[in-house]
Design an enzyme around this catalytic site. Structure first.
Site, mmCIF file in Angstrom:
data_model
loop_
_atom_site.group_PDB
_atom_site.id
_atom_site.type_symbol
_atom_site.label_atom_id
_atom_site.label_comp_id
_atom_site.label_asym_id
_atom_site.label_seq_id
_atom_site.Cartn_x
_atom_site.Cartn_y
_atom_site.Cartn_z
ATOM 1 N N THR A 14 0.807 -1.223 -0.091
ATOM 2 C CA THR A 14 -0.014 -0.017 -0.036
ATOM 3 C C THR A 14 0.827 1.138 0.011
ATOM 4 O OG1 THR A 14 -1.774 -1.002 1.140
ATOM 5 C CG2 THR A 14 -1.857 1.315 1.241
ATOM 6 N N SER A 61 1.286 -7.720 -0.692
ATOM 7 C CA SER A 61 2.418 -8.529 -0.166
ATOM 8 C C SER A 61 1.847 -9.808 0.180
ATOM 9 C CB SER A 61 2.512 -7.524 1.452
ATOM 10 O OG SER A 61 1.405 -7.746 2.353
ATOM 11 N N THR A 94 1.360 -4.107 4.324
ATOM 12 C CA THR A 94 1.331 -4.294 5.640
ATOM 13 C C THR A 94 0.564 -5.832 6.123
ATOM 14 O OG1 THR A 94 -0.849 -3.292 5.693
ATOM 15 C CG2 THR A 94 0.988 -1.695 6.579
HETATM 16 N N1 GLU Z 1 -4.165 -3.070 2.270
HETATM 17 C C1 GLU Z 1 -3.855 -4.481 1.882
HETATM 18 C C2 GLU Z 1 -4.733 -4.855 2.993
HETATM 19 O O1 GLU Z 1 -5.159 -4.548 4.128
HETATM 20 C C3 GLU Z 1 -2.696 -4.671 2.099
HETATM 21 C C4 GLU Z 1 -1.659 -4.436 0.887
HETATM 22 C C5 GLU Z 1 -0.295 -5.194 1.181
HETATM 23 O O2 GLU Z 1 -0.249 -5.959 2.165
HETATM 24 O O3 GLU Z 1 0.506 -5.263 0.098
HETATM 25 O O4 GLU Z 1 -5.158 -6.131 2.906
#
Ligand code: GLU
Length: 327
Positions: A14, A61, A94
């Site tokens: 993010t 991620s 995250t």
């Molecule tokens: N904002 C995403 C979520 O809360 C995570 C993005 C990431 O970890 O790359 O699932």
């Protein structure tokens, strides 16, 4: 005077996320902006360090693989070995940041700071948190005060330990918390303030992953009322060499799940019991043959068990790696 060099590895997330609307904090795309674009937004870091960038991946991620972790380990190891590198920053989504952080903590020992950083709001959002988080991560990695404290996580003005910190909220910018252990310190702008002298978390001996070799598959099973013990056999049939059970409370399983899990252990399959609670510890009260996870949550337990299995440890050795935190 020359400024400390800080290696920075961009993996996506993010913090590199983008949306067409600056009001969108939920349906943006993670891992869009490049590291070069992120660095161009924060020229102030050059006031106190010299970034040495490396674009490793640019993904959400949840798409980081075990093979990526091993490659990341090799890259960080190379960077830490350079005398003129003061520390390393890793940008990361995250969602799984704590897993990568735990993997690095189990497999790397260096006095130099290694700092993982992410953001909850995409770069395109009003009041995006990523730019300040990244600036602070650079400041932390460049700071002599951050040495000797293990792998660090920096977000929302707080400094945490890879082993104890966890994502606790699906949206909020104060998502990273360490409910029992607490934070190691705070960021006062770009100045880290630590609560105590440097110390490392209690850990098993460092796992050597330098020689290649994949991580064995370990499955995590989430328990609930009326759960199906058959899922343990399912994962073993799919090739898992070990299991982690995210159990209720302090490691409590339904009678049927406990029977099945113990039967797996009797066949030589290590089964770790962790907790769905998000804080507290699981220990072995002698009721079963399962390995207690101590303070490790289920996803970090998965990392540790995979590393133990990769090293060919027997059941007693694996248990010793998990119970080192339990005195
Ligand atoms: N904002 C995403 C979520 O809360 C995570 C993005 C990431 O970890 O790359 O699932």
């Amino acid at each position: 005077m020359s400024k400390p060099k800080v290696a920075v590895i961009f993996t996506g997330g993010t913090i590199a996320g983008q949306s067409d609307s600056n009001l969108d904090t939920t349906s943006y795309r993670a891992g869009v902006l490049t590291g070069a674009e992120l660095l161009a937004q924060i020229p102030a870091v050059h006031d106190f360090c010299t970034p040495v960038p490396e674009q490793f991946r640019n993904v959400v991620s949840t798409d980081i693989t075990d093979a990526d972790l091993l490659a990341l380990h090799a890259l960080v190891t190379r960077q830490l070995a350079q005398d003129d590198i003061a520390g390393v920053v890793i940008t990361h989504g995250t969602a799984t940041l704590e897993e990568t952080a735990a993997f690095l903590q189990f497999t790397l020992r260096s006095d130099k700071p290694v700092v993982l950083v992410g953001a909850m709001r995409p770069n395109s959002a009003i009041s995006a948190d990523g730019q300040m988080n990244l600036v602070q991560a650079f400041a932390l990695a460049a700071s002599p005060q951050a040495r000797g404290r293990g792998i660090l996580v920096c977000a929302n003005d707080r400094i945490g330990s890879a082993i104890y910190i966890s994502k606790t909220n699906a949206q909020a910018v104060d998502t990273f918390q360490a409910r029992d252990a607490g934070f190691l310190g705070v960021m006062m702008g770009v100045r880290p303030l630590f609560y105590a002298q440097p110390a490392q978390p209690l850990l098993p001996p460092c796992f050597d992953v330098a020689g290649g070799g994949a991580l064995p598959r370990v499955a995590v099973v989430h328990t609930h009322l009326n759960d199906d013990p058959g899922v343990l056999e399912y994962f073993l049939a799919q090739g898992a060499s070990g299991l982690v059970i995210a159990a209720a409370g302090n490691g409590t399983l339904s009678s049927a799940m406990a029977r099945q899990a113990n039967a797996c252990v009797e066949r030589g399959v290590p089964v770790v019991k962790s907790s769905v609670c998000g804080a507290g510890f699981v220990w072995n009260e002698g009721k079963d043959k399962l390995i207690p996870a101590g303070f490790h949550n289920p996803q970090k337990s998965r990392m540790l068990l995979a590393l133990c299995l990769r090293q060919g440890m027997d059941m007693a050795e694996i248990e010793a790696c998990f119970t080192v935190q339990l005195g």
